[in-house]
Write a protein that holds these residues in place. Structure first.
Motif, short mmCIF file in Angstrom:
data_model
loop_
_atom_site.label_atom_id
_atom_site.label_comp_id
_atom_site.label_asym_id
_atom_site.label_seq_id
_atom_site.Cartn_x
_atom_site.Cartn_y
_atom_site.Cartn_z
N LEU A 69 0.82 -1.21 0.00
CA LEU A 69 0.00 0.00 0.00
C LEU A 69 0.85 1.26 0.00
CD1 LEU A 69 -2.89 -0.86 2.50
CD2 LEU A 69 -3.07 -0.50 0.04
N LEU A 70 1.93 1.24 0.77
CA LEU A 70 2.82 2.40 0.80
C LEU A 70 3.54 2.62 -0.53
CD1 LEU A 70 4.37 1.96 4.37
CD2 LEU A 70 2.64 3.61 3.65
N LEU A 71 3.68 1.56 -1.32
CA LEU A 71 4.30 1.68 -2.64
C LEU A 71 3.26 1.96 -3.73
CD1 LEU A 71 6.88 -1.26 -2.47
CD2 LEU A 71 7.34 1.19 -2.38
N THR A 72 2.04 2.32 -3.34
CA THR A 72 0.94 2.64 -4.24
C THR A 72 0.57 1.47 -5.14
OG1 THR A 72 2.28 3.56 -6.04
CG2 THR A 72 1.66 5.07 -4.26
N ALA A 73 0.74 0.25 -4.64
CA ALA A 73 0.33 -0.94 -5.39
C ALA A 73 -0.86 -1.54 -4.67
CB ALA A 73 1.48 -1.93 -5.49
N GLU A 74 -2.00 -0.86 -4.78
CA GLU A 74 -3.19 -1.26 -4.02
C GLU A 74 -3.69 -2.64 -4.44
OE1 GLU A 74 -2.76 1.70 -5.24
OE2 GLU A 74 -3.02 3.14 -3.61
N ILE A 76 -2.04 -5.25 -5.64
CA ILE A 76 -1.18 -6.29 -5.08
C ILE A 76 -1.40 -6.41 -3.58
CG2 ILE A 76 1.21 -7.06 -4.81
CD1 ILE A 76 0.25 -7.18 -7.63
N ALA A 77 -1.63 -5.29 -2.90
CA ALA A 77 -1.85 -5.32 -1.46
C ALA A 77 -3.11 -6.10 -1.12
CB ALA A 77 -1.96 -3.90 -0.92
N TRP A 78 -4.20 -5.87 -1.86
CA TRP A 78 -5.44 -6.58 -1.56
C TRP A 78 -5.37 -8.04 -1.99
CZ3 TRP A 78 -7.38 -4.37 2.15
CH2 TRP A 78 -7.52 -2.99 2.23
N VAL A 79 -4.61 -8.33 -3.04
CA VAL A 79 -4.37 -9.74 -3.40
C VAL A 79 -3.61 -10.43 -2.27
CG1 VAL A 79 -3.08 -11.24 -4.96
CG2 VAL A 79 -4.52 -9.42 -5.88
N GLN A 80 -2.64 -9.74 -1.70
CA GLN A 80 -1.89 -10.28 -0.57
C GLN A 80 -2.83 -10.60 0.60
OE1 GLN A 80 1.43 -10.82 -0.22
NE2 GLN A 80 1.61 -11.08 1.98
N VAL A 81 -3.76 -9.69 0.89
CA VAL A 81 -4.69 -9.90 2.00
C VAL A 81 -5.64 -11.05 1.69
CG1 VAL A 81 -6.58 -8.86 3.29
CG2 VAL A 81 -4.52 -7.53 2.81
N LEU A 82 -6.21 -11.06 0.49
CA LEU A 82 -7.22 -12.06 0.16
C LEU A 82 -6.63 -13.46 0.03
CD1 LEU A 82 -9.37 -10.10 -2.45
CD2 LEU A 82 -9.97 -10.65 -0.09
N ILE A 83 -5.48 -13.57 -0.66
CA ILE A 83 -4.93 -14.90 -0.94
C ILE A 83 -4.13 -15.42 0.25
CG2 ILE A 83 -3.32 -16.18 -2.37
CD1 ILE A 83 -4.21 -14.56 -4.72
N TYR A 84 -3.18 -14.63 0.74
CA TYR A 84 -2.30 -15.13 1.78
C TYR A 84 -2.96 -15.10 3.15
CZ TYR A 84 1.50 -15.42 -1.52
OH TYR A 84 2.28 -15.77 -2.59
N LEU A 85 -3.51 -13.94 3.55
CA LEU A 85 -4.15 -13.87 4.85
C LEU A 85 -5.48 -14.62 4.88
CD1 LEU A 85 -3.43 -10.19 5.91
CD2 LEU A 85 -2.27 -12.26 6.61
N GLY A 86 -6.22 -14.55 3.77
CA GLY A 86 -7.54 -15.15 3.77
C GLY A 86 -7.57 -16.61 3.36
N LEU A 143 5.05 8.85 -5.56
CA LEU A 143 3.91 8.53 -4.72
C LEU A 143 2.73 9.46 -4.95
CD1 LEU A 143 5.80 7.78 -1.39
CD2 LEU A 143 5.00 6.16 -3.10
N ASP A 144 2.98 10.63 -5.53
CA ASP A 144 1.90 11.58 -5.81
C ASP A 144 1.33 11.40 -7.21
OD1 ASP A 144 2.25 12.74 -3.31
OD2 ASP A 144 3.85 14.05 -4.06
N GLY A 145 1.92 10.52 -8.00
CA GLY A 145 1.47 10.31 -9.37
C GLY A 145 0.40 9.24 -9.46
N PRO A 146 0.16 8.72 -10.66
CA PRO A 146 -0.86 7.68 -10.84
C PRO A 146 -0.43 6.38 -10.18
CG PRO A 146 0.39 8.01 -12.87
CD PRO A 146 0.80 9.11 -11.93
N VAL A 147 -1.42 5.56 -9.89
CA VAL A 147 -1.17 4.28 -9.22
C VAL A 147 -0.35 3.38 -10.14
CG1 VAL A 147 -2.26 2.24 -8.23
CG2 VAL A 147 -3.29 4.49 -7.89
N GLN A 148 0.72 2.79 -9.58
CA GLN A 148 1.61 1.95 -10.37
C GLN A 148 1.09 0.52 -10.51
OE1 GLN A 148 4.39 3.24 -11.86
NE2 GLN A 148 3.77 5.23 -11.05
N GLY A 149 0.50 -0.01 -9.44
CA GLY A 149 0.06 -1.40 -9.46
C GLY A 149 -1.39 -1.53 -9.88
N SER A 150 -1.73 -1.01 -11.04
CA SER A 150 -3.11 -1.07 -11.50
C SER A 150 -3.49 -2.50 -11.86
CB SER A 150 -3.31 -0.16 -12.70
OG SER A 150 -2.54 -0.61 -13.80
N THR A 151 -4.80 -2.73 -11.92
CA THR A 151 -5.29 -4.08 -12.21
C THR A 151 -4.91 -4.53 -13.60
OG1 THR A 151 -7.18 -3.60 -10.78
CG2 THR A 151 -7.36 -5.51 -12.21
#
Length: 200
Positions: A69-74, A76-86, A143-151
């Protein structure tokens, strides 16, 4: 001056303005979360209680999601939560329950090869840090630009270049679940056979 040289000059100027002596709030948060994640990972591999190890693994994987999330890769962050944590952690806990793993301290959790494992981990960590630093030496994330980790970008990379490891991981998780069920049924069958012999 060509557009390519102009872009290189701009990137060099941006890299020259930034440095390790003037970190931003996001960079400080990244380091703090990384240290907490590292601590959780160390506790995961050093504790002798399997359930505690699984719970500390939740903290470590959650810290990695925060880093994304801090690297603006939202995405990938939610995939990490859903797959690994969930999924992975739930699968691990189910495996512990199905195999009747000890809840308390287990002397079998330490194989005695701790120093060998520590040496291998140190070498692997040094190689990983060297590869990342060498690959991204002059690369800065805006970090102020467009999201890097887009779908779209992530999906194209994942299912075009990494589809085989992705599918291999799913087969590995399925094999782990089937193995846990087989071991559980074997222990139940052995217990029933021992009970029958005792009654006879």
């Amino acid at each position: 001056m060509t557009p390519a040289s102009t872009a290189l000059a701009t990137a060099a100027a941006a890299a020259g303005e930034r440095g390790f002596l003037s970190p931003t709030g996001v960079e400080i948060a990244f380091v703090l979360v990384g240290l907490a994640t590292l601590g959780a990972a160390v506790v995961t591999v050093t504790t002798r209680q399997l359930v505690h190890a699984a719970l500390w693994l939740v903290v470590a994987l959650g810290g990695i999601a925060v880093e994304y999330l801090l690297l603006t890769a939202e995405f990938i962050a939610w995939v990490q939560v859903l797959i690994y944590l969930g999924s992975v952690i739930v699968l691990l806990l189910f495996g512990l329950m199905l195999t009747k793993a000890p809840i308390g301290r287990s002397p079998d959790a330490d194989s005695g090869n701790r120093w060998v494992a520590l040496g291998v981990a140190a070498v692997a960590a040094a190689a990983l840090v060297w590869v990342v630093v060498d690959a991204f030496r002059t690369t800065w994330i805006d970090l102020d630009g467009p999201v890097q980790g887009s779908t779209q970008v992530t999906g194209e990379i994942l299912f075009r270049h990494w589809v085989l490891p992705f599918e291999a991981l799913s087969v590995l998780l399925l094999a782990a679940l089937i193995g846990a069920i087989v071991l559980s049924r074997k222990d139940t069958a052995d217990t029933a056979a021992a009970t029958d012999q005792g009654e006879s």
